[in-house]
Motif scaffolding. Structure first.
Motif, PDB file in Angstrom:
ATOM      1  N   VAL A   1      30.845  83.294  92.947  1.00 45.85           N
ATOM      2  CA  VAL A   1      31.556  83.127  91.674  1.00 45.85           C
ATOM      3  C   VAL A   1      31.227  81.760  91.071  1.00 45.85           C
ATOM      4  CG1 VAL A   1      33.830  82.682  90.671  1.00 45.85           C
ATOM      5  CG2 VAL A   1      33.436  84.758  91.984  1.00 45.85           C
TER       6      VAL A   1
ATOM      7  N   ALA B   1      27.807  81.639  89.790  1.00 48.68           N
ATOM      8  CA  ALA B   1      27.565  82.491  88.621  1.00 48.68           C
ATOM      9  C   ALA B   1      28.118  81.860  87.345  1.00 48.68           C
ATOM     10  CB  ALA B   1      28.172  83.874  88.827  1.00 48.68           C
ATOM     11  N   LEU B   2      29.207  81.091  87.458  1.00 49.29           N
ATOM     12  CA  LEU B   2      29.790  80.468  86.266  1.00 49.29           C
ATOM     13  C   LEU B   2      28.980  79.242  85.880  1.00 49.29           C
ATOM     14  CD1 LEU B   2      33.671  80.394  86.748  1.00 49.29           C
ATOM     15  CD2 LEU B   2      32.367  81.677  85.059  1.00 49.29           C
ATOM     16  N   PRO B   3      28.500  79.197  84.631  1.00 53.72           N
ATOM     17  CA  PRO B   3      27.812  77.966  84.207  1.00 53.72           C
ATOM     18  C   PRO B   3      28.769  76.778  84.319  1.00 53.72           C
ATOM     19  CG  PRO B   3      27.462  79.727  82.624  1.00 53.72           C
ATOM     20  CD  PRO B   3      28.487  80.221  83.593  1.00 53.72           C
TER      21      PRO B   3
ATOM     22  N   VAL C   1      31.020  75.993  81.440  1.00 55.81           N
ATOM     23  CA  VAL C   1      32.133  76.918  81.235  1.00 55.81           C
ATOM     24  C   VAL C   1      33.324  76.469  82.082  1.00 55.81           C
ATOM     25  CG1 VAL C   1      32.906  79.304  81.510  1.00 55.81           C
ATOM     26  CG2 VAL C   1      30.590  78.834  80.713  1.00 55.81           C
TER      27      VAL C   1
ATOM     28  N   VAL D   1      34.801  73.268  80.516  1.00 50.03           N
ATOM     29  CA  VAL D   1      35.587  73.522  79.300  1.00 50.03           C
ATOM     30  C   VAL D   1      36.901  74.212  79.669  1.00 50.03           C
ATOM     31  CG1 VAL D   1      35.666  74.882  77.172  1.00 50.03           C
ATOM     32  CG2 VAL D   1      33.632  73.567  77.727  1.00 50.03           C
ATOM     33  N   PHE D   2      36.846  75.114  80.641  1.00 48.40           N
ATOM     34  CA  PHE D   2      38.065  75.788  81.083  1.00 48.40           C
ATOM     35  C   PHE D   2      39.068  74.765  81.630  1.00 48.40           C
ATOM     36  CE2 PHE D   2      40.874  78.470  83.467  1.00 48.40           C
ATOM     37  CZ  PHE D   2      40.886  79.662  82.760  1.00 48.40           C
TER      38      PHE D   2
ATOM     39  N   LEU E   1      39.073  81.956  76.511  1.00 51.19           N
ATOM     40  CA  LEU E   1      38.293  81.289  77.571  1.00 51.19           C
ATOM     41  C   LEU E   1      38.289  82.126  78.845  1.00 51.19           C
ATOM     42  CD1 LEU E   1      38.921  77.433  77.576  1.00 51.19           C
ATOM     43  CD2 LEU E   1      36.753  78.656  77.397  1.00 51.19           C
ATOM     44  N   THR E   2      39.443  82.743  79.153  1.00 48.67           N
ATOM     45  CA  THR E   2      39.496  83.635  80.313  1.00 48.67           C
ATOM     46  C   THR E   2      38.487  84.765  80.131  1.00 48.67           C
ATOM     47  OG1 THR E   2      41.860  83.184  80.378  1.00 48.67           O
ATOM     48  CG2 THR E   2      41.047  84.939  81.809  1.00 48.67           C
TER      49      THR E   2
ATOM     50  N   ALA F   1      34.967  83.456  80.609  1.00 50.16           N
ATOM     51  CA  ALA F   1      34.624  83.273  82.021  1.00 50.16           C
ATOM     52  C   ALA F   1      34.318  84.620  82.657  1.00 50.16           C
ATOM     53  CB  ALA F   1      35.759  82.568  82.752  1.00 50.16           C
TER      54      ALA F   1
ATOM     55  N   TYR G   1      30.888  85.821  81.638  1.00 49.53           N
ATOM     56  CA  TYR G   1      29.830  85.166  82.410  1.00 49.53           C
ATOM     57  C   TYR G   1      29.708  85.778  83.799  1.00 49.53           C
ATOM     58  CZ  TYR G   1      28.639  81.558  79.066  1.00 49.53           C
ATOM     59  OH  TYR G   1      28.171  80.913  77.971  1.00 49.53           O
ATOM     60  N   LEU G   2      30.869  86.076  84.403  1.00 44.36           N
ATOM     61  CA  LEU G   2      30.824  86.680  85.739  1.00 44.36           C
ATOM     62  C   LEU G   2      30.163  88.050  85.682  1.00 44.36           C
ATOM     63  CD1 LEU G   2      34.206  85.661  87.383  1.00 44.36           C
ATOM     64  CD2 LEU G   2      31.928  84.722  87.724  1.00 44.36           C
TER      65      LEU G   2
END
Lengths: 226, 238
Positions: free
Chosen positions: A69, A72-74, A77, A80-81, B209-210, B213, B216-217
Motif C-alpha cells: 500500500v 503504491a501511494l505516491p 499523495v 497532501v493527505f 482526498l480519500t 488515495a 491511486y491504490l
C-alpha cells in the motif's frame, strides 16, 4: 531568442547572487530534512524487514499489504493527505511533522523491501551456526545476519537514499522552506528562472558523485549475476 | 436543541460519526467522484505517455552508446547523470515556470510528461546499457564472425539476453517514476491528486482526498504486485 536573452533569463548571475542567501537557507533545510527522513526511513525499514522474518501468516500478510500500500501511494499523495486532510480530523500537523510521517511510511516501505531481500540473501545456515555458538537470536541477527544483508544490498540502499534525498523537494508543496521552495519564491519575486536553474545546479553538483558511484556499483552487480 | 443533546451523549460514537462525515462523506463523494474518475484517466494517459517515450528514448540512447563514439558517449553519460541527480519536481518546475522566460509556454501536462520522460530515459538508458555490457565481448565477436551484421548481432544475440537481465530493475524503476505523475498536481494538472485537492478546497471536506488515495491504490497496487511477481519470476539464483 539570442544567447544574451537566454543567459539573462536563465543564467542571470546578478539575480543568482541576489537570491543566494535564501538559496543557502533552503539548502540547509534540505540537508536537515534529509538527515531527519533518511534515518526515519531506515528505522522503519529495519523494523519491517525484521518483522518479515516471522513466518506466521498473521504477520506475513498484513505486513505485505502494508508495504505494498505504501509503495503504491505516491509520496506526494500521502503528504497532501497528512497535511491537508488530517486537520479535518482535528489533527493539525506542522509541515515538518507531515513530511516526517509521510516519509517514514513511504521510504520505510522501500527500505523494508530492500533489507528483506538482503536478509533473505544470507544463507540460513549462518543463523544456525551463529545460534549454535551460543548467540541469542537477536545477537545473531544484529552481529551476523544484518551486516552481511546490508553488504549484499548496499547498491540498492544507496540508490534508495539518493531517491529519498531528491524526494525531499516535494516538501516545497507544503511550504516547507527547502531548496526548491526558496528557488520558487525567488523566481516569483524576480520573474526570472535563474534561481531555479541555480537550485538545479546545486542538486546536480551535490548528488552527482553519488550517481557516479551507483552507476559503477550497479554495473558491477549486473555483471556479477551472469 | 435535539442536536445539541445528541452531540453530548456517547462521545465515542459521535467522534466516529464526525470522522466518517469528514473522510467518508457519501454526499461529497458522489459529487466529486466524476472529477476523480476524469483525473484517473488523465493520470493513466500521462503515465502511459511517460512509459512509452521514456523507455524508447532510453533504449535509443543505450543503442547509440553501444556504437562507441567517444564524444557522443560523454554527452550521453552527462545527460543521464544529470537526470538521475535532479529531483523530478525540480525538472518540472524548470520546464513549467522557467520556459516561459524563453518565450515558450508548456502546459502543466506537457511539462510533467517531458520531465518524467527525461528522468525515465536516464534511468532506462543506464539499465539497458548495463544489460548490453553484461553480454561478454566474445559473444559479439562470435556473432560477427558468423557473418551477422552489427545490427543483426544486436537484435538477435545481445538484446534478447540484455533485456532478460534488465526487466526486474526496469520494471521497478518505471513504476517508481510513473507514480511521479502525482507531481503534475503542483503545476495545476487535474489528474487524480489535482482533482482531489481542488475538491477538498471547494467542498471543505477531505472526502475527495480519500477518493483520490483509493484511486491511486486501484491504479498502482496491481502494478506494485506485478513488480513483485516480476522480481521473483526473473530472479537469478546464485
Amino acid at each position: 531568442m539570442g544567447w544574451e536573452d537566454f543567459a539573462a533569463a536563465f543564467l542571470n548571475l546578478a539575480i543568482m547572487r541576489e537570491a543566494s542567501p535564501i538559496l543557502v537557507q533552503g539548502l540547509v533545510q534540505t540537508i536537515l530534512l534529509s538527515l531527519l527522513v533518511v534515518p526515519l526511513g531506515l528505522i522503519g525499514g529495519t523494523a519491517l524487514a525484521l518483522l518479515s522474518t516471522v513466518r506466521h501468516p498473521l504477520v506475513r500478510w498484513p505486513l505485505m499489504a502494508w508495504v505494498d500500500v505504501f509503495r503504491a501511494l505516491p509520496p506526494l499523495v500521502l503528504l497532501v493527505f497528512l497535511y491537508a486532510g488530517l486537520p479535518f480530523a482535528g489533527l493539525e500537523l506542522p509541515a515538518w511533522g507531515a513530511v516526517a510521517i509521510g516519509f517514514f511510511l513511504n521510504t520505510g516501505a522501500y527500505y523494508g523491501e530492500i533489507l528483506r531481500a538482503g536478509i533473505e540473501s544470507v544463507p540460513r545456515e549462518q543463523m544456525e551456526a551463529a545460534r549454535s555458538t551460543g548467540l541469542t537470536g537477536g545477537q545473531a541477527m544484529a552481529y551476523v545476519v544484518l551486516p552481511q544483508a546490508v553488504r549484499n544490498v548496499l547498491p540498492d540502499l544507496i540508490s534508495n537514499t539518493l531517491e529519498v534525498v531528491k524526494l525531499t523537494s516535494i516538501a516545497s508543496v507544503v511550504a516547507l522552506p527547502e531548496l526548491l521552495y526558496q528557488a520558487r519564491q525567488a523566481q516569483s519575486v524576480t520573474y526570472n528562472a535563474s534561481p531555479i536553474v541555480a537550485a538545479a545546479a546545486v542538486y546536480s553538483v551535490l548528488l552527482w558523485p553519488v550517481v557516479r558511484l551507483l552507476s559503477r556499483l550497479e554495473n558491477r552487480q549486473l555483471a556479477a549475476r551472469r | 436543541m435535539r442536536e445539541a443533546r445528541s452531540a453530548r451523549e456517547g462521545p465515542a460514537v459521535t467522534a466516529w460519526e464526525r470522522f466518517a462525515d469528514s473522510f467518508f462523506n457519501a454526499r461529497v463523494a458522489a459529487e466529486y467522484l466524476p472529477k476523480i474518475v476524469d483525473g484517473f484517466w488523465l493520470t493513466v494517459t500521462l503515465a502511459l505517455g511517460i512509459v512509452a517515450t521514456g523507455l524508447a528514448a532510453g533504449l535509443a540512447l543505450a543503442l547509440v552508446r553501444s556504437l562507441g563514439l567517444r564524444p557522443l558517449n560523454w554527452l550521453i553519460v552527462f545527460v543521464v547523470d544529470l537526470f538521475r541527480a535532479l529531483p523530478p519536481l525540480v525538472v518540472i518546475a524548470l520546464l513549467f515556470f522557467g520556459l516561459p522566460a524563453a518565450g515558450m509556454q508548456l502546459s502543466g501536462f506537457a511539462s510533467t510528461w517531458l520531465a518524467l520522460s527525461l528522468v525515465l530515459m536516464a534511468f532506462a538508458e543506464e539499465i539497458f546499457w548495463a544489460g548490453i555490457t553484461s553480454v561478454p565481448k566474445g559473444q559479439w565477436e562470435a556473432a560477427r564472425s558468423t557473418g551477422l551484421t552489427f545490427l543483426q548481432t544486436l537484435r538477435f544475440v545481445v538484446l534478447p539476453q540484455a533485456v532478460r537481465l534488465t526487466i526486474p530493475p526496469l520494471t521497478n524503476r518505471t513504476i517508481a517514476i510513473t507514480k511521479g505523475t502525482a507531481l503534475a498536481s503542483v503545476v495545476a494538472v487535474q489528474e487524480i491528486l489535482g482533482a482531489a485537492h481542488a475538491g477538498v478546497s471547494f467542498s471543505f471536506n477531505p472526502t475527495p482526498l480519500t477518493l483520490g488515495a483509493l484511486a491511486y491504490l486501484v491504479l498502482f497496487l496491481p502494478v506494485v504486485v506485478f513488480g513483485r511477481w516480476v522480481e521473483t519470476r526473473f530472479a537469478w539464483r546464485r
